[in-house]
Design a protein around this motif. Structure first.
Motif, PDB file in Angstrom:
ATOM      1  N   THR A 248      -3.733   3.485   1.868  1.00 17.12           N
ATOM      2  CA  THR A 248      -4.212   2.750   0.593  1.00 17.12           C
ATOM      3  C   THR A 248      -3.817   1.601   0.340  1.00 17.12           C
ATOM      4  O   THR A 248      -2.766   1.563  -0.168  1.00 17.12           O
TER       5      THR A 248
ATOM      6  N   LEU B 266      -0.314   3.617  -7.266  1.00 16.17           N
ATOM      7  CA  LEU B 266      -0.972   4.262  -5.929  1.00 16.17           C
ATOM      8  C   LEU B 266      -0.341   5.670  -5.536  1.00 16.17           C
ATOM      9  O   LEU B 266      -0.788   6.480  -5.012  1.00 16.17           O
TER      10      LEU B 266
ATOM     11  N   GLY C  72       0.567  -1.114   0.113  1.00  8.95           N
ATOM     12  CA  GLY C  72       0.097   0.036  -0.177  1.00  8.95           C
ATOM     13  C   GLY C  72       0.788   1.401  -0.017  1.00  8.95           C
ATOM     14  O   GLY C  72       1.963   1.292   0.228  1.00  8.95           O
TER      15      GLY C  72
ATOM     16  N   PHE D 225      -5.541   5.419  -8.898  1.00  5.61           N
ATOM     17  CA  PHE D 225      -6.070   4.423  -8.064  1.00  5.61           C
ATOM     18  C   PHE D 225      -6.695   3.568  -8.865  1.00  5.61           C
ATOM     19  O   PHE D 225      -6.614   2.395  -8.638  1.00  5.61           O
TER      20      PHE D 225
ATOM     21  N   LYS E  60      -6.293  -0.487  -9.191  1.00  9.75           N
ATOM     22  CA  LYS E  60      -7.179  -1.282  -8.756  1.00  9.75           C
ATOM     23  C   LYS E  60      -7.373  -2.567  -9.824  1.00  9.75           C
ATOM     24  O   LYS E  60      -7.488  -3.566  -9.617  1.00  9.75           O
TER      25      LYS E  60
ATOM     26  N   SER F 171      -2.694   7.881   6.561  1.00  7.46           N
ATOM     27  CA  SER F 171      -3.642   7.199   5.897  1.00  7.46           C
ATOM     28  C   SER F 171      -3.080   6.229   5.143  1.00  7.46           C
ATOM     29  O   SER F 171      -1.618   6.437   4.500  1.00  7.46           O
TER      30      SER F 171
ATOM     31  N   LYS G 266     -12.274   3.294   7.994  1.00  8.52           N
ATOM     32  CA  LYS G 266     -12.115   2.541   6.676  1.00  8.52           C
ATOM     33  C   LYS G 266     -13.127   2.671   5.719  1.00  8.52           C
ATOM     34  O   LYS G 266     -14.203   2.770   5.961  1.00  8.52           O
TER      35      LYS G 266
ATOM     36  N   LEU H 133      -9.406  -2.387  -3.051  1.00  6.90           N
ATOM     37  CA  LEU H 133      -8.417  -1.483  -2.384  1.00  6.90           C
ATOM     38  C   LEU H 133      -9.057  -0.963  -1.028  1.00  6.90           C
ATOM     39  O   LEU H 133     -10.566  -0.781  -1.048  1.00  6.90           O
ATOM     40  N   CYS H 134      -8.486  -0.699   0.086  1.00  9.42           N
ATOM     41  CA  CYS H 134      -9.137  -0.324   1.169  1.00  9.42           C
ATOM     42  C   CYS H 134      -8.348   1.068   1.872  1.00  9.42           C
ATOM     43  O   CYS H 134      -7.118   1.103   2.001  1.00  9.42           O
ATOM     44  N   VAL H 135      -9.121   2.288   2.000  1.00 11.14           N
ATOM     45  CA  VAL H 135      -8.361   3.373   2.428  1.00 11.14           C
ATOM     46  C   VAL H 135      -8.820   3.311   4.140  1.00 11.14           C
ATOM     47  O   VAL H 135      -9.716   3.191   4.495  1.00 11.14           O
TER      48      VAL H 135
END
Length: 201
Positions: free
Chosen positions: A148, A174, A101, A179, A183, A146, A129, A135-137
């Protein structure tokens, strides 16, 4: 207790896992350097381990991590975290996995990152979250960091082309803010928490 021969065979297998994981980390490190990224923590890949006789769970390399920054901007970076056993910190994984990430810090320069370690699976009032496909922020209010991130099963990374395809290229996208491209690159191989904890079988 297992027999002496069994113990030696298990030990040799553990050593092989460490050697193979080292090769993976070397490939990732070299590819990152060729893209102009430098590791922020020298050669170290571990912390929070123990040599105390009462803490045997912490003798083993239960995780490994590398965080990379570029061009002197130490508030933004990309990284990978390999987790063999997350049970001591809140995830009962049934397979070893990588968290890959982007990290962005509002306050401090990046270094070793507990946020990357728990990104996507820590749940408490100081974490927010949001998920976007694979993808997870994750926003960590207490540290101003933060992430991603996405997860990969470690066993798919069995050659350099796959490392480049599923780790290096998506991470660079990223970092650049691309993004959707990232992804799309990992959509067929990235896994979710359900698969990590064995509920997706």
């Amino acid at each position: 207790m297992a027999t002496g021969k069994d113990i030696k065979e298990i030990y040799d297998m553990m050593k092989t896992v460490c050697q193979e994981t080292s090769k993976l980390m070397i490939v990732i490190n070299d590819m990152m350097e060729s893209e102009g990224f430098k590791a922020v923590s020298g050669g170290s890949v571990m912390w929070d381990r123990s040599s105390h006789f009462r803490s045997p769970d912490y003798w083993l390399p239960y995780f490994l991590q590398r965080v990379f920054a570029k061009g002197g901007n130490l508030n933004k970076g990309i990284g990978i975290n390999v987790i063999f056993d997350g049970s001591m910190h809140g995830i009962e994984n049934t397979i070893p996995f990588l968290t890959c990430g982007l990290l962005e810090s509002e306050k401090d320069k990046l270094n070793k990152s507990n946020e990357l370690y728990v990104a996507g699976w820590r749940d408490d009032e100081e974490v927010v979250k949001t998920e976007d496909g694979k993808l997870c922020v994750t926003n960590f209010s207490e540290t101003g960091i933060s992430t991603t991130t996405y997860y990969l099963p470690i066993d798919i990374l069995n050659d350099q082309d796959k490392v480049h395809k599923y780790i290096i290229k998506p991470l660079i996208n990223l970092y650049r803010g691309q993004f959707d491209d990232a992804k799309n690159m990992i959509s067929d191989v990235a896994i979710g928490l359900e698969e990590i904890v064995g509920q997706g079988d």
